[in-house]
Design a protein around this motif. Sequence first.
Motif, PDB file in Angstrom:
ATOM      1  N   SER A   1      -3.298  62.494 -31.184  1.00  0.00           N
ATOM      2  CA  SER A   1      -4.668  62.417 -30.681  1.00  0.00           C
ATOM      3  C   SER A   1      -5.596  63.155 -31.628  1.00  0.00           C
ATOM      4  O   SER A   1      -6.799  63.147 -31.485  1.00  0.00           O
TER       5      SER A   1
ATOM      6  N   GLN B   1      -7.123  60.007 -35.726  1.00  0.00           N
ATOM      7  CA  GLN B   1      -8.464  59.588 -36.132  1.00  0.00           C
ATOM      8  C   GLN B   1      -8.463  59.062 -37.567  1.00  0.00           C
ATOM      9  O   GLN B   1      -9.124  58.072 -37.875  1.00  0.00           O
TER      10      GLN B   1
ATOM     11  N   ALA C   1      -6.813  55.580 -37.712  1.00  0.00           N
ATOM     12  CA  ALA C   1      -7.727  54.591 -37.128  1.00  0.00           C
ATOM     13  C   ALA C   1      -8.847  54.256 -38.112  1.00  0.00           C
ATOM     14  O   ALA C   1      -9.173  53.093 -38.333  1.00  0.00           O
TER      15      ALA C   1
ATOM     16  N   GLN D   1      -9.403  50.736 -40.152  1.00  0.00           N
ATOM     17  CA  GLN D   1     -10.699  50.061 -40.042  1.00  0.00           C
ATOM     18  C   GLN D   1     -11.257  49.729 -41.434  1.00  0.00           C
ATOM     19  O   GLN D   1     -11.717  48.607 -41.669  1.00  0.00           O
TER      20      GLN D   1
ATOM     21  N   THR E   1      -2.751  50.902 -33.647  1.00  0.00           N
ATOM     22  CA  THR E   1      -2.520  51.452 -32.306  1.00  0.00           C
ATOM     23  C   THR E   1      -2.229  52.944 -32.432  1.00  0.00           C
ATOM     24  O   THR E   1      -1.428  53.343 -33.286  1.00  0.00           O
TER      25      THR E   1
ATOM     26  N   THR F   1     -10.515  60.814 -28.108  1.00  0.00           N
ATOM     27  CA  THR F   1     -10.138  59.419 -27.823  1.00  0.00           C
ATOM     28  C   THR F   1     -11.326  58.498 -28.101  1.00  0.00           C
ATOM     29  O   THR F   1     -11.140  57.384 -28.585  1.00  0.00           O
ATOM     30  N   ASP F   2     -12.529  58.978 -27.839  1.00  0.00           N
ATOM     31  CA  ASP F   2     -13.712  58.173 -28.160  1.00  0.00           C
ATOM     32  C   ASP F   2     -13.831  57.933 -29.668  1.00  0.00           C
ATOM     33  O   ASP F   2     -14.197  56.843 -30.104  1.00  0.00           O
TER      34      ASP F   2
ATOM     35  N   LYS G   1     -11.339  55.258 -30.575  1.00  0.00           N
ATOM     36  CA  LYS G   1     -11.833  53.945 -30.139  1.00  0.00           C
ATOM     37  C   LYS G   1     -13.012  53.500 -31.005  1.00  0.00           C
ATOM     38  O   LYS G   1     -13.150  52.324 -31.335  1.00  0.00           O
TER      39      LYS G   1
ATOM     40  N   TYR H   1     -13.403  53.859 -34.016  1.00  0.00           N
ATOM     41  CA  TYR H   1     -12.896  53.272 -35.259  1.00  0.00           C
ATOM     42  C   TYR H   1     -12.172  51.951 -34.995  1.00  0.00           C
ATOM     43  O   TYR H   1     -11.553  51.392 -35.907  1.00  0.00           O
ATOM     44  N   GLY H   2     -12.232  51.473 -33.755  1.00  0.00           N
ATOM     45  CA  GLY H   2     -11.698  50.145 -33.467  1.00  0.00           C
ATOM     46  C   GLY H   2     -10.196  50.089 -33.204  1.00  0.00           C
ATOM     47  O   GLY H   2      -9.611  49.006 -33.136  1.00  0.00           O
TER      48      GLY H   2
ATOM     49  N   LYS I   1      -6.601  50.595 -30.992  1.00  0.00           N
ATOM     50  CA  LYS I   1      -6.142  50.476 -29.603  1.00  0.00           C
ATOM     51  C   LYS I   1      -5.485  51.800 -29.201  1.00  0.00           C
ATOM     52  O   LYS I   1      -4.717  52.392 -29.969  1.00  0.00           O
ATOM     53  N   LEU I   2      -5.774  52.253 -27.982  1.00  0.00           N
ATOM     54  CA  LEU I   2      -5.203  53.502 -27.479  1.00  0.00           C
ATOM     55  C   LEU I   2      -4.073  53.220 -26.495  1.00  0.00           C
ATOM     56  O   LEU I   2      -4.220  52.375 -25.612  1.00  0.00           O
TER      57      LEU I   2
END
Lengths: 337, 337
Positions: free
Chosen positions: A86, A91, A94, A98, A105, A117-118, A121, A123-124, A126-127
């Motif tokens: 996380s 990050q 992700a 991108q 994922t 987590t935001d 997300k 950066y597109g 999947k969580l």
Amino acid sequence: MKAVMSIVKLADVKAARERISGIIKYTPVLQCSEADRLTGRQVYFKAEHLQSTGAFKIRGALNAVLKIKEQSHVQDIHPGVVTHSSGNHGQALARAAQVVGLPCTIIVPKGSPVCKTDAIKGYGAKLVECYPSPTSRVEAMEKVRAETGAVFISPYDHLDVIAGQGTIGLELLEQVPDVDAVLIAMSGGGLASGIAVAIKSLRPSCRIYLVAPPGKMMEQCLRSGEREWPNPPQFLDTIAESIRMQQAGFNTFNILKDLAEKEVFEMSNEEMIEGMKFTFHRMKQVIEAAAGAAVAALFTDKMASLPADIKKVGVIVCGGNVDITNLPWYDSFSKGY
Amino acid sequence: MKAVMSIVKLADVKAARERISGIIKYTPVLQCSEADRLTGRQVYFKAEHLQSTGAFKIRGALNAVLKIKEQSHVQDIHPGVVTHSSGNHGQALARAAQVVGLPCTIIVPKGSPVCKTDAIKGYGAKLVECYPSPTSRVEAMEKVRAETGAVFISPYDHLDVIAGQGTIGLELLEQVPDVDAVLIAMSGGGLASGIAVAIKSLRPSCRIYLVAPPGKMMEQCLRSGEREWPNPPQFLDTIAESIRMQQAGFNTFNILKDLAEKEVFEMSNEEMIEGMKFTFHRMKQVIEAAAGAAVAALFTDKMASLPADIKKVGVIVCGGNVDITNLPWYDSFSKGY
């Protein structure tokens, strides 16, 4: 030279640099007269907290996904990449996926801060949530890998990740060619082993010192050359969430066993906080606790006892991703120390 | 050109630069993609929080004392310098006097934080306490001046101080030659007027925007061209202690009347805190509330309404001297906003 024998080679680090150099930042080296005065040496702070995404992790993640992309023959149906984290690596992967245009994922422990987590997300990616333990996150990752065919990019033990982090060593040697020692905070060891490969290959006399939270057992393992850690893998009890893995990776341990100094700096929460506060106050830089650990190592008796011929000391300021509304010295004050 | 007519001239700023350039830092210009995205312009942060003593003030103080030293025929019996300020200027003058080797007395209000008075003493200056008001500090300073013959170095209105602060403008124009506007937080106006002289002389099309706490009345005074402030001089109610003077200086007002834009950005405590948090979080830089005011001005409706031909915006990050154990958003949280 020793480094040539390691599983990641100088050529891999150089290739990583070719791959990522147009995208990542060439971070500056900062100096601080007060740090020089207090240590009696010249200190060079490699500012990876100013790197894109606020930490060095983007280097390794980007190298790994760019290499996948290069090697893909049918790029548009690549199953993508997966990892468990996380934090900074999640990050960074992700963001790297991108940039490169691969599916991604990220396995995150339940209860992870929404800001993290935001960001993932955003950066597109999947969580997928998992139970917060070292074993659960591996199980969740394996499930995604089996179902989708995604390639697992380990936060620290993937060879391309190690090579990517090693690019910091190449930059530091350009910025401070005659550096005598480097202090590096470690968790799984990707950062430390990558930098060790680069620096020991090009400047064998430079010493690589590891920094970690108490209970790391790294010094004991380096001295025996064996993985003496208990299993299953544990998290250490530390405020520095980005360096809480007790065990080094298999690849990273094999590299560090050969290239790192046996003395390991174990830094308490209080010392990490002092390192952070020094850097905030004296250098006006916002850094996270793991970076604070490496800074604090400068001011220890162990550091003072190192040979006087260690004149120029590099400190890897690994990241700046700290929640500025929850700085540890405010918690600490309310708890009474 | 307008600037040529001002009481401080471009030649004075250039001479200041010759004098101080070997001693002060040429500070970097930082960029931040999130600031660019949010404003729709390109933003350049002139990082004076990374200046020696943590603020721009050393530039003006050093220029003033070096000029005294140059002009002294019997240097070893010079009565030295005096000023009133427990803050950035007090520390800067003490440091400058130490570098140059002149006696220095600093008037500080009773109850000033020990960390600040210790820093002043650490630079070898003599401390004299006064009652904390704008008039008491002037009286205490006059007494020292009468008794010792020391030269008063105003925090903002001394011509050599203004010229010294103006060196920031020369650097910024080298770093961003086509800058279209500059945001500058002001108290007495030494920083703003010095930069305005440098920039308007060399790039008349560049706009100088002033930033201040609410109640500053600067816009009203600029529009009428008159000093409409109440007397005696007042402190504004703001968390930004380094910009709490309501009145501009006499010299600085005369310069700014000609060279600054009439629109002034008045920033609330809440906005300054948001500016600080943005800079801590996104740029990993520790800045004080006055600098936070200039950063926050970027994100106002007033800024958004400025002409689209203002593409490159400089922001003077004036200082980083904030107590990191007493950051305003922690106070704010405990008070419930």
